[in-house]
Write a protein that holds these residues in place. Sequence first.
Motif: not given
Lengths: 147, 145, 394
Positions: B79-88, B105-120
């Motif tokens: 992905m080109p910079d700047p990039k944002f990651v949202v976890v749903v 592995e358990g959780g996306v933030d263990k692999i790449i930086p995450v900007d927003a979490y949407i739990p549920g």
Amino acid sequence: MTIEQITAHLESSLHQQVTQKRAHRLILSVLREQIHEAAGILASEGVQHLSTITARDTGTSFEVLYHFLTDGILLTIKTMLPREDPTVDSIMDVFPSAVLYEREIFDLLGITPRGHPDLRRLVLPDNWPGGYPLRKDWKPGGGEPHA
Amino acid sequence: MLNRLVKWARIKSPWILHMNCGSCNGCDIEILAALIPRLDAERFGVLLKGSPRQADVMICTGPVTKQMTERLRRVYDQMPDPKFVVVVGQCGCSGGIYTGAYGVEGGVDKIIPVDAYIPGCPPRPEAIADGLIKLLAKIEKGGSP
Amino acid sequence: MPRVRLPIGPQHPALKEPENFMITLDGEQVVDVDIRIGYTHRGIEKLMESRTYIQNLYLVERICGICSYAHVVNFSQNVEEVLGLTIPPRASYLRTLVLELERLHSHFLWLGVAGHEIGFDTLFMYTWEDREVVQDLLEDISGNRVNYAYNTIGGVRRDLGEEQKKRVLDGMDYLEKRATFYKEVAVNEKTILSRAEGVGILKPEVGKRLAAVGPTIRASGVAVDIRKEDPYASYGDVSFDVITTDSCDVLGRVVVRVLEIFECIKIIRQLMEKLPAGDLVVKAPRKVPEGEAMSHTEAPRGEDFHYLHANGTDKPDRYKVRTPTMANLPAVVEMLKGTFLADVPIIVAAIDPCMGCMDRVLLLKDEEKPGERISWDQLRVYANTWYANRGWLG
């Protein structure tokens, strides 16, 4: 073929008793050498649907269950494999739909279907460290490497 | 001036890459449900894209299976910079119900930086749309995250 | 012409069955297909051995977010069989109701995805909008849109009131109208006809030999339906038809699913009419005695098979799940052979493998050289343009 004819054929050829667990569920235990013969009999009687193959680790040995479906009746053929030699004859030549199920039990439990033409890993990752996760003595990160 | 223009464009039309890292599909259908006429996330300029090279925002679902770990990292790098990651979804946030399974592995933030979490499990489409809007507001306020 | 190998995937979300199709091409024609699955293999079967039956109820639900209830019903039936429990008739009816609502939502969803794959996004927006009606009903009944948590071992967790019953029936009236419209669209719309007719042929004898299940095999004229053959829940009490067509192609699979929507509506109306009064749940012990059980249900995609071996504790000893997509994979390989590359998306989508994220394609120009990466989206655009250039799309 009706289910009565199929069970009669199985019982007379394999000298094993088919038991009725409940309506729509029949179970037949055979020796491990008889699996291919049993599958051949079913195929010759017109049974075509193999639902799946289940294998489980009893702690001392492996049990493999073949679930066939005919006219809404689930006929399960089971057999025991010794832990030292977990191999069984492949039934792929008579039931081609077994291709993925046999690969699955090979991958997850290390049971080798003899004569399977394309025995490869099915679901585990490419960099899997080894070991068969559905065995009872498996611990994460341990176990014997894949064949 | 150019920077402001780029930022404006980014906020008004974020292109989205949907990445499934081994989820059960529940979150994935809810993400699509956020795009249909009832909620119409497209009115915020959100557009679903298939290629990581065209995307600004990556939406990840699922607990990240061992098999997907390397691929997730690779797609993120493309992905080109700047990039944002949202976890749903809960399992993408922390592993959720699959915690302890040998394949995750358990959780996306263990692999790449995450900007927003949407739990549920899964979050409602409204929650997903709301999460996206909050991310856009965050970008607007803080520039790059 | 040199043969080209084209891997499609692996990003594909379906339950534990994401796929990577390694397609060998001769020009435009597919000559061989190889499947690699396991990209979302989470290890649920092992994880279940370390959780109690009640915890597993919610884990099983999350094998798949689309046909989650079929999995939960299978699990509950297995545990109830080993425990020797009979659930109250009202609970059994309510389970059947949610099973059929789930089939409705899944078929509407699939119709939209199929439309999307052939470049007919209008259909996608239409069907997904109608699907929201089903989702609202599911939320009304169970409290959640996806992963309903409606079941418990020994029955169901929520009752259905008179007002809810009326809302369900109103919803059915609306959906019947919409389904009539889609029936028209499916057999008359040129976009669908030109892309689906005669594509992805699966002959009945081949399908039976490869043990294909669900709408995939019913579109080849084979009337297999677990609901009819081995009735579970309350399917023995309602009358419905098993829909088949004998066109053996993708169009047949569209038609079967659209007509099944009508059967779902028919079943739901009968259930609402006959819904018996009574308890919702029988008390189940926490520990399950030693024993085994097999259960299979007709999930929206076909036969869903579960096996349970219990060992007397509160956790299962072995649990095995075989999902319908897995059973259909050998058949899909057969269907793909001999077709054009442009038909691959819709043929794969036609077995309903929970499509959506299979969006990275690695195109290898030569077997040794590193390939150019194109996405599933781009393959779809390629397919649609390919057809447009041939003038087949009017």
